[in-house]
Design an enzyme around this catalytic site. Structure first.
Site, PDB file in Angstrom:
ATOM      1  N   SER A   1       8.636 122.845  40.339  1.00  0.00           N
ATOM      2  CA  SER A   1       9.321 122.834  41.620  1.00  0.00           C
ATOM      3  C   SER A   1       9.076 124.098  42.452  1.00  0.00           C
ATOM      4  CB  SER A   1      10.834 122.663  41.416  1.00  0.00           C
ATOM      5  OG  SER A   1      11.335 123.716  40.627  1.00  0.00           O
TER       6      SER A   1
ATOM      7  N   LYS B   1      11.756 131.934  45.905  1.00  0.00           N
ATOM      8  CA  LYS B   1      12.070 130.502  45.931  1.00  0.00           C
ATOM      9  C   LYS B   1      13.466 130.352  46.537  1.00  0.00           C
ATOM     10  CE  LYS B   1      12.063 126.698  42.498  1.00  0.00           C
ATOM     11  NZ  LYS B   1      11.832 126.410  41.057  1.00  0.00           N
TER      12      LYS B   1
ATOM     13  N   SER C   1       8.493 124.697  36.014  1.00  0.00           N
ATOM     14  CA  SER C   1       8.402 124.884  37.470  1.00  0.00           C
ATOM     15  C   SER C   1       7.708 126.144  37.952  1.00  0.00           C
ATOM     16  CB  SER C   1       9.787 124.812  38.092  1.00  0.00           C
ATOM     17  OG  SER C   1      10.145 123.469  38.224  1.00  0.00           O
TER      18      SER C   1
END
Ligand code: GLN
Length: 461
Positions: free
Chosen positions: A143, A68, A167
């Site tokens: 996310s 990420k 997330s």
């Protein structure tokens, strides 16, 4: 679904370079999903050649992965999907990335997220939303949407994500992959862009539970550079202890929850029972307040953590300004997305002298009541289960104009975050329209390996 062991076979029969080149090709071919913000191609190929030359080895030698884009990593900027950090080059690597590299794994790219990880759909990215791996008209979840999609598309066998309030778990559920949010403090947060320091956790998204165990065993552990890390405790469990006592959280199965989601969870419960486990319904009444607690405490911590982006120390700096106040104001206006600003404003408000007692302090007291409720349940149950989210992946744009509606989607993931508990999301079937549904298994602090062992025993059943 590609697993790590299959990739290792491919490396043996071809080369690390061939496998990494293939992963990069697959990543480029899937660019329409907007799951990756940048590739780290040059560095990845250099490392692959070193694996082939025997200069780099380890448990994951040559295995490609994605991180990420809120992890500091070499080979591409660390943007946190924001204009603020659009061209920020990491001066060091996150501990989790370093640990994977020490075992020979090869990072091929940085995945898309909601800017600064504020969101649950990856639609808050400053660089456009990620599309769901199964249905491109739907959200990836978030996310860590990019990490979930790139894993579901089989570009790489695993990806790293962060989970502050869901997330990792929610995008895992929306794309049909495994997602692990460990006990708070299991994996070092060093070198990861901070969101809310009291609930931020680092974990993995994979195509199998066994792979999740492997990745967690590599990245977990005490780190002197993050004083909140726990002493080493994570150790994969070969067998699940029989007759686990499991509580089905009734409050997560209420009317408003999509009937198809409830059906998938009930089906999983039946399989657990068929395997000899005891599943009983339990109540968690404080869940009613979990979102209110989360959306006070987390913005408070965000407003503090994001104060460092002032145009002086990191990343973007506004030009053409006359005063220091203008420099701060315009830099932050240009560098943050709307959702970042909303949270900074809410956080500053609940921490301000006139409102601190009424909001922040009350929220911390309520958080303790939630902790107590979980403790009480874990005196009777080995684990708790329920859905990950009230719905399957929703349509792109469906919730973007209504932040409250977006926040409501977090109701089932924020409780474990506020309490620091381990929670995993594993695929539990699909809806009639083919959208994946994840089941969430939550355990007492440091029961991460036991949860994975239970999930592993249920895989493919
Ligand atoms: N959806 C949650 C939020 O917007 C969780 C975010 C996260 O875990 N990073 O706060």
């Amino acid at each position: 679904m590609t697993n790590i062991s299959e990739i290792q076979q491919q490396i043996k029969s071809t080369s690390a370079r061939a496998v990494v080149e293939n992963a990069i090709k697959l990543a480029k071919d899937s660019s329409e999903y907007n799951a990756l913000l940048n590739l780290t191609e040059d560095r990845a190929l250099l490392r692959a050649d070193k694996v082939d030359a025997g200069l780099i080895g380890g448990k994951l030698a040559g295995v490609p992965f994605v991180v990420k884009d809120n992890f500091l990593a070499f080979g591409a900027p660390t943007t946190a999907a924001s204009k603020m950090l659009e061209s920020f080059d990491a001066p060091l690597q996150a501990t989790a990335v370093e640990k994977l590299e020490a075992e020979g794994a090869i990072c091929i790219g940085k995945s898309n997220l909601d800017a600064f990880a504020h969101g649950g759909s990856t639609e808050n990215s400053a660089f456009g939303p990620t599309k769901n791996a199964i249905d491109q008209t739907r959200v990836a979840g978030g996310s860590s949407g990019g990490s979930a999609v790139i894993t579901a598309l089989d570009v790489v066998p695993f990806a790293l994500g962060t989970d502050t309030g869901g997330s990792i778990r929610q995008p895992a559920s929306f794309n049909g992959v495994v997602g692990v949010k460990p006990t708070y403090g299991t994996v070092s947060r060093y070198g990861v862009v901070a969101m809310a320091s009291s609930t931020d956790t680092i974990g993995a998204l994979t195509n199998s539970v066994a792979d999740a165990e492997l990745v967690m065993s590599v990245i977990s552990g005490r780190d002197e550079r993050d004083m909140t890390t726990l002493p080493d405790y994570f150790k994969p469990q070969p067998d699940v202890k029989p007759a686990q006592k499991i509580g089905l959280i009734r409050d997560f199965m209420a009317e408003g929850v999509d009937p198809e989601v409830r059906a998938a969870i009930n089906n999983y419960v039946e399989k657990l029972r068929a395997d000899g486990h005891i599943v009983e319904e339990v109540d968690l009444p404080m869940v009613e307040y979990a979102l209110a607690i989360y959306y006070i405490i987390v913005p408070a911590e965000i407003s503090s953590n994001l104060a460092r982006y002032d145009g002086i120390r990191y990343g973007h700096r506004a030009t053409g300004v006359k005063t220091l106040a203008e420099l701060y104001g315009q830099t932050r206006d240009q560098g943050f997305v709307t959702e970042n600003k909303r949270r900074i404003m809410i956080g500053s408000y609940v921490l301000s002298s006139g409102f601190f007692d009424a909001y922040y302090l009350q929220a911390q007291k309520a958080r303790t009541l939630l902790v107590n409720e979980f403790n009480e349940l874990f005196s009777k149950y080995d684990a708790l289960i329920g859905p990950v989210a009230p719905t399957t992946a929703f349509k792109l744009g469906e919730n973007t104009t209504d932040p409250i509606k977006m926040y409501l989607n977090d109701i089932m993931t924020v409780p474990a975050s506020l309490v620091g508990l381990p929670a995993i999301s594993v695929p539990a079937g699909v809806s009639q329209s083919g959208m994946p549904v994840g089941v969430q298994i939550i355990g007492p602090s440091r029961s991460d390996a036991e949860l994975l062992s239970l999930a592993k025993s249920m895989e493919d059943k």
